[in-house]
Design an enzyme around this catalytic site. Sequence first.
Site, PDB file in Angstrom:
ATOM      1  N   GLU A  88      -7.794   4.768  -8.352  1.00 24.54           N
ATOM      2  CA  GLU A  88      -7.577   6.183  -8.646  1.00 24.54           C
ATOM      3  C   GLU A  88      -7.871   6.448 -10.109  1.00 24.54           C
ATOM      4  O   GLU A  88      -7.543   5.649 -10.983  1.00 24.54           O
ATOM      5  CB  GLU A  88      -6.128   6.608  -8.377  1.00 24.54           C
ATOM      6  CG  GLU A  88      -5.720   6.719  -6.936  1.00 24.54           C
ATOM      7  CD  GLU A  88      -4.300   7.263  -6.784  1.00 24.54           C
ATOM      8  OE1 GLU A  88      -3.837   7.988  -7.691  1.00 24.54           O
ATOM      9  OE2 GLU A  88      -3.652   6.960  -5.768  1.00 24.54           O
ATOM     10  N   GLU A 133       1.219   2.887  -4.769  1.00 22.50           N
ATOM     11  CA  GLU A 133       1.971   2.803  -6.018  1.00 22.50           C
ATOM     12  C   GLU A 133       3.450   2.463  -5.793  1.00 22.50           C
ATOM     13  O   GLU A 133       4.354   3.248  -6.100  1.00 22.50           O
ATOM     14  CB  GLU A 133       1.847   4.113  -6.808  1.00 22.50           C
ATOM     15  CG  GLU A 133       0.454   4.388  -7.309  1.00 22.50           C
ATOM     16  CD  GLU A 133       0.331   5.662  -8.123  1.00 22.50           C
ATOM     17  OE1 GLU A 133      -0.716   5.867  -8.764  1.00 22.50           O
ATOM     18  OE2 GLU A 133       1.289   6.476  -8.117  1.00 22.50           O
TER      19      GLU A 133
END
Length: 690
Positions: free
Chosen positions: A316, A158
């Site tokens: 995720e 991320e």
Amino acid sequence: MSLKSPAVSSKAPVMLHGADYNPEQWLKYPEIFKEDIRLMKLAGCNVMSVGIFSWVSLEPEEGVFTFEWLDHVLDTFAENGIFAFLATPSGARPAWMSAKYPEVLRIERNRVRNLHGVRHNHCFTSPVYREKTALINSKLAERYAHHPAVIGWHISNEFGGECHCDYCQNAFRDWLKVKYNGSLEEVNHAWWATFWSHTYTSWEQIESPAPHGETQVHGLNLDWRRFVSEQTINFCSHEMTAVRSYNPELPITTNMHMIDGIDYREMAKILDVVSWDAYPDWGYTEDNDDARLAAWTAMHHDMFRTFKHKPFLLMESTPSLTNWQSVSKLKRPGMHKLSSLQAVAHGSDSVQYFQWRKSRGSSEKFHGAVLDHSGHGETRVFKDVAEVGQVLAGLTDVVGTSTPVQTAILYDWDNRWAIKDAQGIRNSGLKFEETVLQHYRALWEQGIPVDIVGSGDDLSRYKLVIAPMLYLISEKDGQNIEQYVEQGGTFLATYWSGVVGETDLCHLGGFPGPLRKTLGIWAEETEGLHSRDLNGLVMDSGNALGLSGDYDAHEIAELIHLEGAEALGHYRTDFYAGRPALTVNKLGAGEAYHLATRVKDLAFYVELYAAITAKAGITRTLESELPVGVTAQLRTDGESDFVFVQNFSGEAQTVKLDGRGYTDLETGAEAPAELELPVNGLAILKRQAK
């Protein structure tokens, strides 16, 4: 004709199911690793992401590498038929590095250097940080690039944030010199720097925006955001270079998130496969409108799928709750299966979670996981995960299939940035993302697949292109849209479009700038409305779309003049009552619609797009009516269609199929003519493609 892409890995040509796994947190508990392997297999998990944030466990002191624990993990995976996305650990640097090389730590907008801590607290420009990441990545690649368990690289985690150190300031100036041909005069004109006497007379005077410095030069703000995005992508590419040569066949991804600071469409171009992390807060809204949230999530699934026009990975999601939303709600019965399969319906070839096992301490010890602190599989969440694993195991034929799309929505990152920086009209919130969702949801409700594209993308593949609040648009992109319509395309733009060009300077000669000819209108004024204000859009009798109705409108109203366009609806009240609020303009072989105000009612958008798509010859996934909150999405290999009918309405629903023959993929039985979907229910159907 086959419409399938190859699986992400030839080692695992199946639906991938797994989680982020942090075995280094449990090295003092060897019995836990053994139990984890048993439970992974029991849950139908076939892939884990490992090595994320593991730097200090791999290099506890500078130049000392300890890979033995990771050898054991990956070897055990291979012995048990479990695969791994192996992460590079750059998301969080070790404390020894911060202490010895403080330059790797970020300097914030206030020009103060951070202390060691948290994650992504590092400078993407720092030569030392680039050197250290290249070294650890090379060590990992040398050791594991051909390991039988490893099916792909997971670069960092991320990416996000920005640094304002001297390295970054100098890199920004160099970036500007390239962009503006080494000319300060071009920079000053592009940024309209004569305003407030902001003209720059040397490159060294240019600095990034700061709370105690420059914030009001919108061109500077926009270019800084572009630079940060490009520098982040450049750092990701730097990491990729360090691992690629050891096994060029190993696919590379990085898990994206809806972080405002990175143009993911550009980042996707350097990746082999797109992946992203989705965390919708089901049941969180006061009105419990899970259908709106489902459409929002679906829109982002479609966005990430569109980047490469092939399947992506859901890297995720949470199997239960999060620990960072303001209220941590549990998923209601059926929601885990429904939301997981929603990703597959929109093009994902995986369902993965954060996390496999809850951390025992620190900030994520209460974040949802497949395994709770109880450590066993006799929980509701584990059983939900195992059920998804079983369903995914039966969807191997869906792997690699495509999504046929005839409709696109324009969504540009620099447009988004510029809108949020604009001052005027409605400083209490222009609501760009919510506006995009209004238009997307109307299509989602009807089971019409959608691509999320950029202004520079090829539009010719679509019958309908929608541009909600295309505030920033270049002359070139305006010409491309004009040509698209002339050649037979259908286009729809809204209020607050065609206002500024690529450097955030207003178009001269009247709005909507380069869209003026296409839309056949001149927007003389745009008004922001208070939350207490209400106007309305009233459809004209006998309009070309055959629509009727009187719909509430609020927040933004544009006062337009017709320049060849035909009015379809008008304003209800105020001094501009009776003036055009919805128009259509015929141009060449196509037509362009303009919506001049923000309509509140979902029903308006559904009716509008039902009429426009029917006129444009756009097909739905199911040619039957769907209840509000129920959608049908499509994947196909060219011979068989896979139809996902999903109920996010919060109530049990009956869906009448369209008369074509369907097989239920979960049961293998012929599907009934009417589907009975419980709350949070879905059906996965197979039919012969046309």
